[in-house]
Motif scaffolding. Structure first.
Motif, PDB file in Angstrom:
ATOM      1  N   GLY A 156       0.762  -1.396   0.046  1.00  0.00           N
ATOM      2  CA  GLY A 156      -0.127  -0.128  -0.096  1.00  0.00           C
ATOM      3  C   GLY A 156       0.791   1.286  -0.011  1.00  0.00           C
ATOM      4  N   ASN A 157       0.246   2.306  -0.228  1.00  0.00           N
ATOM      5  CA  ASN A 157       1.131   3.634  -0.301  1.00  0.00           C
ATOM      6  C   ASN A 157       1.631   4.063   1.082  1.00  0.00           C
ATOM      7  OD1 ASN A 157      -0.086   3.939  -2.575  1.00  0.00           O
ATOM      8  ND2 ASN A 157      -1.599   5.442  -1.991  1.00  0.00           N
ATOM      9  N   GLY A 158       0.991   3.670   2.180  1.00  0.00           N
ATOM     10  CA  GLY A 158       1.577   3.838   3.529  1.00  0.00           C
ATOM     11  C   GLY A 158       2.668   2.808   3.576  1.00  0.00           C
ATOM     12  N   GLU A 159       2.716   1.601   3.123  1.00  0.00           N
ATOM     13  CA  GLU A 159       3.862   0.809   3.262  1.00  0.00           C
ATOM     14  C   GLU A 159       5.050   1.122   2.665  1.00  0.00           C
ATOM     15  OE1 GLU A 159       1.552  -3.646   3.796  1.00  0.00           O
ATOM     16  OE2 GLU A 159       0.698  -2.075   2.472  1.00  0.00           O
ATOM     17  N   ALA A 160       4.638   1.605   1.244  1.00  0.00           N
ATOM     18  CA  ALA A 160       5.753   2.009   0.322  1.00  0.00           C
ATOM     19  C   ALA A 160       6.344   3.202   1.141  1.00  0.00           C
ATOM     20  CB  ALA A 160       5.162   2.314  -0.851  1.00  0.00           C
ATOM     21  N   LEU A 161       5.780   4.096   1.769  1.00  0.00           N
ATOM     22  CA  LEU A 161       6.488   5.288   2.464  1.00  0.00           C
ATOM     23  C   LEU A 161       7.370   4.789   3.316  1.00  0.00           C
ATOM     24  CD1 LEU A 161       6.691   8.149   2.725  1.00  0.00           C
ATOM     25  CD2 LEU A 161       4.738   8.288   3.986  1.00  0.00           C
ATOM     26  N   ALA A 162       6.738   3.662   4.220  1.00  0.00           N
ATOM     27  CA  ALA A 162       7.592   3.187   5.447  1.00  0.00           C
ATOM     28  C   ALA A 162       8.817   2.780   5.138  1.00  0.00           C
ATOM     29  CB  ALA A 162       6.532   2.173   6.152  1.00  0.00           C
ATOM     30  N   PHE A 163       8.524   1.766   3.842  1.00  0.00           N
ATOM     31  CA  PHE A 163       9.871   1.146   3.299  1.00  0.00           C
ATOM     32  C   PHE A 163      10.891   2.152   2.997  1.00  0.00           C
ATOM     33  CE2 PHE A 163       7.707  -2.931   2.711  1.00  0.00           C
ATOM     34  CZ  PHE A 163       8.498  -3.584   3.422  1.00  0.00           C
ATOM     35  N   GLN A 216       3.227  10.765  -1.674  1.00  0.00           N
ATOM     36  CA  GLN A 216       4.677  11.012  -2.237  1.00  0.00           C
ATOM     37  C   GLN A 216       5.114  12.383  -1.783  1.00  0.00           C
ATOM     38  OE1 GLN A 216       4.798  12.585  -6.409  1.00  0.00           O
ATOM     39  NE2 GLN A 216       6.156  10.885  -6.800  1.00  0.00           N
ATOM     40  N   ALA A 217       4.351  13.174  -1.407  1.00  0.00           N
ATOM     41  CA  ALA A 217       4.980  14.443  -0.652  1.00  0.00           C
ATOM     42  C   ALA A 217       5.407  14.356   0.669  1.00  0.00           C
ATOM     43  CB  ALA A 217       3.912  15.658  -0.820  1.00  0.00           C
ATOM     44  N   TRP A 218       4.928  13.073   1.336  1.00  0.00           N
ATOM     45  CA  TRP A 218       5.418  12.819   2.594  1.00  0.00           C
ATOM     46  C   TRP A 218       6.671  12.916   2.849  1.00  0.00           C
ATOM     47  CZ3 TRP A 218       2.609  13.292   7.200  1.00  0.00           C
ATOM     48  CH2 TRP A 218       3.244  12.727   8.193  1.00  0.00           C
ATOM     49  N   SER A 219       7.536  12.193   1.832  1.00  0.00           N
ATOM     50  CA  SER A 219       8.910  12.004   2.066  1.00  0.00           C
ATOM     51  C   SER A 219       9.761  13.268   1.760  1.00  0.00           C
ATOM     52  CB  SER A 219       9.389  10.745   1.109  1.00  0.00           C
ATOM     53  OG  SER A 219       9.000  11.257  -0.122  1.00  0.00           O
ATOM     54  N   GLN A 229       9.316   2.422  -6.895  1.00  0.00           N
ATOM     55  CA  GLN A 229       8.205   2.458  -8.039  1.00  0.00           C
ATOM     56  C   GLN A 229       6.947   2.825  -7.594  1.00  0.00           C
ATOM     57  OE1 GLN A 229       8.663  -1.741  -9.508  1.00  0.00           O
ATOM     58  NE2 GLN A 229      10.595  -1.217 -10.127  1.00  0.00           N
ATOM     59  N   ARG A 230       6.457   2.350  -6.495  1.00  0.00           N
ATOM     60  CA  ARG A 230       5.085   2.750  -6.122  1.00  0.00           C
ATOM     61  C   ARG A 230       5.017   4.281  -5.855  1.00  0.00           C
ATOM     62  NH1 ARG A 230       0.140  -0.374  -5.655  1.00  0.00           N
ATOM     63  NH2 ARG A 230      -1.155   1.324  -4.637  1.00  0.00           N
ATOM     64  N   LEU A 231       5.776   4.750  -5.087  1.00  0.00           N
ATOM     65  CA  LEU A 231       5.901   6.183  -4.732  1.00  0.00           C
ATOM     66  C   LEU A 231       5.997   7.000  -5.861  1.00  0.00           C
ATOM     67  CD1 LEU A 231       7.785   6.249  -1.540  1.00  0.00           C
ATOM     68  CD2 LEU A 231       5.293   6.486  -1.708  1.00  0.00           C
ATOM     69  N   ASN A 232       6.754   6.515  -7.006  1.00  0.00           N
ATOM     70  CA  ASN A 232       6.922   7.347  -8.334  1.00  0.00           C
ATOM     71  C   ASN A 232       5.692   7.258  -9.283  1.00  0.00           C
ATOM     72  OD1 ASN A 232       9.319   8.048  -7.698  1.00  0.00           O
ATOM     73  ND2 ASN A 232      10.488   6.303  -8.743  1.00  0.00           N
ATOM     74  N   PRO A 292      14.207  -5.857  -2.750  1.00  0.00           N
ATOM     75  CA  PRO A 292      13.146  -5.914  -3.791  1.00  0.00           C
ATOM     76  C   PRO A 292      11.805  -5.018  -3.283  1.00  0.00           C
ATOM     77  CG  PRO A 292      13.689  -8.088  -3.296  1.00  0.00           C
ATOM     78  CD  PRO A 292      14.427  -7.393  -2.261  1.00  0.00           C
ATOM     79  N   TYR A 293      11.832  -4.809  -1.888  1.00  0.00           N
ATOM     80  CA  TYR A 293      10.860  -4.165  -1.462  1.00  0.00           C
ATOM     81  C   TYR A 293      11.194  -2.592  -1.500  1.00  0.00           C
ATOM     82  CZ  TYR A 293       8.724  -8.394   0.529  1.00  0.00           C
ATOM     83  OH  TYR A 293       8.192  -9.748   0.613  1.00  0.00           O
ATOM     84  N   PHE A 294      12.279  -2.182  -1.297  1.00  0.00           N
ATOM     85  CA  PHE A 294      12.818  -0.630  -1.540  1.00  0.00           C
ATOM     86  C   PHE A 294      12.547  -0.539  -2.995  1.00  0.00           C
ATOM     87  CE2 PHE A 294      15.881  -1.743   2.109  1.00  0.00           C
ATOM     88  CZ  PHE A 294      15.111  -1.391   3.127  1.00  0.00           C
TER      89      PHE A 294
END
Length: 339
Positions: A88-95, A135-138, A123-126, A116-118
């Motif tokens: 999910g988006n949240g998980e992607a951000l956490a990674f 995306q803006a969070w990071s 990719q997910r965030l992009n 691979p998760y990183f």
DNA sequence: AAGTCTCACCCGACACGGTT
DNA sequence: AACCGTGTCGGGTGAGACTT
């Protein structure tokens, strides 16, 4: 309530199976999957798991090692983790944040597993729409140090791997270490106990040879490290939190002292919110000054911190600290004399 | 060393109950 | 009635232990 199996359950079970299957070269047998599923509440026979594996492998990049029984199932090495949109988006951000801020502290093997998760997180965030809140969070989060920022030193990748493996598996290490200010390498038999990141620098806490006292080895000064089969001799009373609390990272002997200092009120403002110690006491001296007492570790770090306040603080006790600062100030005054 | 036994595993076949 | 998901059963197989 024992619910009848439904299509819903089947879908969830197969999804869970996909998550249980590791990436090659790791593998898991149908029997193990069956046991793991049972603990997750999916009570089915091994035969069903086998059928699931057979049908899943027609769709997903799974492979089974059939050289010996029981067969071992894995995701193919190059497979994108879970070809279903599980991240999910949240998980992607956490990674992403883990990758940025914790990479130095994670075991090498774990980092390799997470790679691979990183990638997937990136990719997910992009792929999120420009300006998406995730995306803006990071771009809205940074961890900064209260001290002058320093570029992190380079740590040899192999050293990083050996040290983190040794730490993970409690194995002894032979390290060749370059002490600061020395050209020659020293070889130590080290018992790794902990990793501590302090600002830009990562330290290995270890005891050497048969000595019992833990000390700090800066990771970037370890030139090489080789893992041994022998297990670490861990001092019975070693506790990483106590070790840090004792002031080890300030590089002093860490003896606790009663600090007494007169602060100009504005300089002491933040001590109300972030006290020096549990027993800190602040009492007014006059309209502009307060007296601060607290029990702290007597380390150079403490001295640097106090010096940072310039003339907004006057150290009263301990005498040794006061003398040290006095001497420093006199030398500074001499250096800055107008000539 | 070769043969036999035992065991665990995989997989095809079939039965059963529920759903479409 | 056809289909689907699942459990059960048993045959084939290979590895390892045991016997000759």
């Amino acid at each position: 309530m024992a619910a009848e199996p439904t299509k819903h359950d089947t879908l969830l079970r197969q999804w869970q199976m996909l998550r249980l299957i590791p990436r090659y070269p790791a593998k898991i047998t149908a029997g193990d999957i069956c046991d793991r599923l049972a603990t997750d509440g999916f009570k089915v026979t091994k035969r069903t798991v086998e059928r699931d594996l057979a049908s899943l492998s027609e769709v997903f990049p799974l492979l089974s090692d059939e050289r010996e029984k029981p067969f071992g199932w894995s995701w193919k090495k190059e497979a994108v983790p879970l070809d279903v949109p599980s991240l999910g988006n949240g998980e992607a951000l956490a990674f992403k944040l883990i990758e940025q801020y914790l990479a130095g502290l994670l075991p090498h093997a774990t980092l390799a597993q997470l790679a691979p998760y990183f990638r997937m997180a990136g990719q997910r965030l992009n792929t999120l729409p420009k300006g998406s809140s995730f995306q803006a969070w990071s771009d809205k989060i940074r961890v900064v140090q209260p001290a002058q920022p320093l570029l992190p030193p380079k740590i040899d990748a192999r050293v990083q791997q050996m040290v983190s493996d040794a730490l993970l598996f409690d194995r002894q290490l032979v390290v060749r270490y370059q002490k600061r200010g020395e050209d020659e390498l020293r070889e130590y038999l080290a018992h790794p106990l902990a990793l501590i990141q302090r600002g830009a620098i990562t330290y290995l806490v270890a005891t050497l040879f048969d000595y019992a006292d833990p000390l700090l080895l800066a990771m970037h000064r370890i030139r090489s490290a080789d893992i041994l089969d022998e297990r670490v001799h861990r001092p019975k009373d070693f506790d990483i939190d106590r070790y840090i609390a004792k002031g080890a990272l300030g590089f002093g002997d860490g003896k606790l002292v009663k600090l007494e200092a007169i602060f100009y009120e504005p300089a002491a403002e933040h001590l109300y919110e972030t006290p020096l110690s549990e027993d800190q006491v602040i009492t007014p001296v006059d309209d502009t000054r307060v007296r601060v007492t607290a029990t702290v570790a007597n380390t150079p770090q403490l001295e640097w911190w106090l010096m940072g306040f310039g003339d907004a603080v006057e150290v009263v006790k301990p005498a040794s600290l006061m003398e040290g600062i006095r001497e420093m100030v006199q030398n500074m005054a001499a250096q800055y004399q107008l000539r």
